[in-house]
Design a protein around this motif. Structure first.
Motif, PDB file in Angstrom:
ATOM      1  N   THR A 152       0.764  -1.877  -0.133  1.00 37.02           N
ATOM      2  CA  THR A 152       0.207  -0.030  -0.379  1.00 37.02           C
ATOM      3  C   THR A 152       0.601   0.928   0.254  1.00 37.02           C
ATOM      4  O   THR A 152       0.630   2.016  -0.864  1.00 37.02           O
ATOM      5  CB  THR A 152      -1.018  -0.030   1.635  1.00 37.02           C
ATOM      6  N   TRP A 153       2.120   1.113   0.890  1.00 36.60           N
ATOM      7  CA  TRP A 153       2.909   2.449   0.873  1.00 36.60           C
ATOM      8  C   TRP A 153       3.156   1.954  -0.550  1.00 36.60           C
ATOM      9  O   TRP A 153       3.658   3.607  -1.304  1.00 36.60           O
ATOM     10  CB  TRP A 153       3.906   2.373   1.343  1.00 36.60           C
ATOM     11  N   TRP A 155       2.428   1.980  -3.618  1.00 35.46           N
ATOM     12  CA  TRP A 155       1.775   2.419  -4.464  1.00 35.46           C
ATOM     13  C   TRP A 155       1.410   3.647  -4.448  1.00 35.46           C
ATOM     14  O   TRP A 155       1.565   4.654  -5.943  1.00 35.46           O
ATOM     15  CB  TRP A 155      -0.038   1.205  -4.890  1.00 35.46           C
ATOM     16  N   ASN A 156       1.097   4.307  -3.641  1.00 35.63           N
ATOM     17  CA  ASN A 156       0.569   5.676  -3.721  1.00 35.63           C
ATOM     18  C   ASN A 156       2.369   6.499  -3.269  1.00 35.63           C
ATOM     19  O   ASN A 156       2.266   7.319  -4.308  1.00 35.63           O
ATOM     20  CB  ASN A 156       0.263   5.748  -1.799  1.00 35.63           C
ATOM     21  N   ARG A 157       3.282   5.885  -2.994  1.00 36.19           N
ATOM     22  CA  ARG A 157       4.619   6.587  -3.601  1.00 36.19           C
ATOM     23  C   ARG A 157       5.082   6.734  -4.330  1.00 36.19           C
ATOM     24  O   ARG A 157       5.690   7.686  -5.935  1.00 36.19           O
ATOM     25  CB  ARG A 157       6.144   6.270  -2.549  1.00 36.19           C
ATOM     26  N   LEU A 159       2.894   7.000  -6.878  1.00 39.55           N
ATOM     27  CA  LEU A 159       2.182   7.007  -8.080  1.00 39.55           C
ATOM     28  C   LEU A 159       2.399   8.888  -7.563  1.00 39.55           C
ATOM     29  O   LEU A 159       2.343   9.898  -8.680  1.00 39.55           O
ATOM     30  CB  LEU A 159       0.222   7.318  -7.939  1.00 39.55           C
ATOM     31  N   GLU A 160       2.651   9.083  -6.298  1.00 40.84           N
ATOM     32  CA  GLU A 160       2.126  10.397  -6.254  1.00 40.84           C
ATOM     33  C   GLU A 160       3.857  11.675  -6.489  1.00 40.84           C
ATOM     34  O   GLU A 160       3.993  12.859  -6.211  1.00 40.84           O
ATOM     35  CB  GLU A 160       2.460  11.002  -4.331  1.00 40.84           C
ATOM     36  N   TRP A 163       3.397  13.321  -8.285  1.00 34.79           N
ATOM     37  CA  TRP A 163       2.510  14.481  -8.128  1.00 34.79           C
ATOM     38  C   TRP A 163       2.985  15.809  -7.699  1.00 34.79           C
ATOM     39  O   TRP A 163       3.228  16.977  -7.647  1.00 34.79           O
ATOM     40  CB  TRP A 163       1.110  14.225  -7.363  1.00 34.79           C
ATOM     41  N   TRP A 167       8.954  12.955  -3.072  1.00 33.35           N
ATOM     42  CA  TRP A 167       7.582  13.061  -3.080  1.00 33.35           C
ATOM     43  C   TRP A 167       6.247  12.981  -2.067  1.00 33.35           C
ATOM     44  O   TRP A 167       5.413  12.998  -1.824  1.00 33.35           O
ATOM     45  CB  TRP A 167       7.475  11.102  -4.074  1.00 33.35           C
ATOM     46  N   THR A 170       4.220  17.653   0.453  1.00 33.67           N
ATOM     47  CA  THR A 170       2.535  17.225  -0.391  1.00 33.67           C
ATOM     48  C   THR A 170       2.628  19.128  -0.004  1.00 33.67           C
ATOM     49  O   THR A 170       1.323  19.561   0.190  1.00 33.67           O
ATOM     50  CB  THR A 170       1.901  16.839  -0.013  1.00 33.67           C
ATOM     51  N   ALA A 181      -2.389   9.485 -13.353  1.00 35.74           N
ATOM     52  CA  ALA A 181      -3.373   8.602 -12.411  1.00 35.74           C
ATOM     53  C   ALA A 181      -3.151   6.831 -12.797  1.00 35.74           C
ATOM     54  O   ALA A 181      -4.582   6.454 -13.004  1.00 35.74           O
ATOM     55  CB  ALA A 181      -4.322   8.772 -11.631  1.00 35.74           C
ATOM     56  N   PHE A 390      -6.140   2.077  -7.632  1.00 33.03           N
ATOM     57  CA  PHE A 390      -5.594   2.095  -6.023  1.00 33.03           C
ATOM     58  C   PHE A 390      -4.841   0.989  -5.403  1.00 33.03           C
ATOM     59  O   PHE A 390      -4.863   1.026  -4.697  1.00 33.03           O
ATOM     60  CB  PHE A 390      -7.105   2.113  -5.649  1.00 33.03           C
TER      61      PHE A 390
END
Length: 454
Positions: A152-153, A155-157, A159-160, A163, A167, A170, A181, A390
């Protein structure tokens, strides 16, 4: 244009590299935490002008890590020179993007005689504040956890990072202009992080800690062209560079295409012819086979032409989970590092056996050793693991591997289907390898059906 894949031994380490094209040689060093996979599209373009050679740097892709847990940028530079020796490349022109460029500039300083010119895409010059933030937050440990929380960490690391840069920052001021995305694009980087594991911190950390030294204006050096396009997070870093030697040039360009065109011209003026043969190891590589329904590369490991059996892995697995000390092994089509079937994967055993027999003959194996047929419905055993927005496919695959240690089939979690196991079977590092193999298994369902259709 065809890209071939190879392994070569560099001392006690095994290094994987890609090759494409014809003409003078250009060495291509990837950024962290990626692998030579990121250069496939570029290699197909540049292959019209050059023989492109793109290795996986130590600890990334399919290359073994350096033995030192605290390896420095000098260690990575020395490893690159050792690779040139193993490949038989006396000197090369080279291209590096971001951290790949940092490695090359440092290697040029240590071994200038091995290069004719460098082309660099984005060269980082960190401020003291940026360096402090990177050292404290950019490279947290990446260790597998029992229930897959690390995914889970991850994936979001990943992806972001599209952004914000860095990373973990924020704030509004840290937003960058390439946000997306797209699950497919995120998954490509995810898989490379799964290959590296915690070793990503060694290679990435060596680059981030590296001093940003460039030769002085009066120093003699090889020609170097540093470019950055407008959407690159290192675009403004061009203005941070100090006064450069006469043989160096740094400038901003508008687009990636502009950068490529100018780098091609620069490298083309300095590249050297390739050797007659590149170094390659004798006990691992890729077979190119053409059978009915399959035309592509099969990854193999073991000592070929030794009359040993050909061991075949189970559906959803790969050769890295087999013992190849007394046998050869292959990754089946649609599994591991091998290519996919030319069309839909077949569910009849005869089609699979045609590929296996061709591999047996090519590798000089005595017999084919098939795995036991899996228990259960192939549709339930191997559900869809297509990347989703996700990242749920990552934890779904982890749960499948974990449950499979305790029940057969894994989806029948009840006393009647319980199987014996030892606690070590649930070690996260063990699950990590099997999880990666399952994610790579695009044709597991079809191979399971074929095994049951005997």
């Amino acid at each position: 244009m065809e890209i071939t894949r190879h392994f070569v031994d560099v001392g006690s380490r095994r290094v994987h590299y890609r090759r494409c094209g014809a003409g003078p040689v250009v060495l291509m060093v990837h950024q962290s935490p990626r692998s030579s996979t990121e250069y496939e599209a570029l290699m197909r373009t540049w292959g019209a002008n050059f023989t492109c050679i793109a290795p996986d740097t130590p600890g990334f892709g399919q290359s073994d890590p350096l033995p030192e847990a605290d390896a420095t940028i000098d260690d990575f530079s020395d490893a690159l020179v050792d690779l040139l020796d193993a490949l038989g490349l006396e000197k090369v022109a080279a291209y590096g993007f971001h951290s790949g460029g940092t490695i090359l500039v440092n290697t040029l300083k240590r071994a200038p005689q091995r290069f004719t010119a460098l082309a660099i895409g984005g060269y980082a010059i960190w401020t003291e504040e940026e360096s402090k933030a990177f050292s404290e937050s950019y490279l947290p440990p990446f260790q597998p956890s029992g229930y897959g929380e690390h995914l889970t960490w991850l994936w979001n690391r990943i992806l972001e990072q599209t952004w914000f840069f860095p990373w973990f920052d924020t704030r509004k001021e840290a937003r960058i202009g390439v946000a997306h995305a797209d699950p497919v694009r995120v998954d490509a980087v995810i898989r490379e992080m799964l290959d590296s594991g915690d070793a990503y911190r060694v290679g990435y950390g060596a680059v981030l800690r590296a001093p940003r030294e460039v030769p002085g204006p009066s120093d003699e050096t090889r020609p170097v062209l540093i470019l950055a396009y407008a959407a690159d997070v290192l675009y403004e870093h061009i203005d941070r560079l100090p006064a450069l030697p006469a043989q160096w040039e740094a400038r901003k360009v508008a687009t990636p295409a502009d950068q490529q065109d100018q780098h091609i011209a620069h490298l083309g003026a300095h590249a050297c012819p390739p050797p007659a043969q590149l170094g390659e190891c004798a006990d691992e590589g890729f077979l190119t086979l053409t059978c009915e329904g399959f035309s592509g590369r099969l990854h193999w490991r073991g000592l070929r032409d030794a009359g040993k059996p050909l061991a075949i892995h189970a559906p959803g697995s790969s050769l890295e989970l087999l013992d190849t000390t007394s046998a050869c092994a292959i990754d089946l089509p649609g599994h591991g590092l091998s290519d996919d079937w030319s069309g839909p994967a077949p569910t009849d055993l005869a089609s699979w056996m045609a590929v296996l027999e061709a591999a047996q003959q090519a590798l000089g194996c005595s017999e084919i050793v098939l795995p036991p047929a899996p228990l259960g419905d192939p549709e339930a055993l191997f559900p869809d693991l297509t990347p989703d927005r996700f990242g749920a496919y990552l934890t779904r695959a982890w749960s499948i591997v974990r449950a499979g240690k305790m029940f057969a089939p894994w989806y029948e979690a009840n006393p009647a289907n319980a199987i014996d196991f030892v606690p070590e079977a649930l070690d996260p590092q063990t699950l990590r390898i099997e999880h990666r193999a399952l994610l790579r298994s695009r044709a597991a369902k079809a191979w399971a059906s074929a095994c049951q259709n005997v």
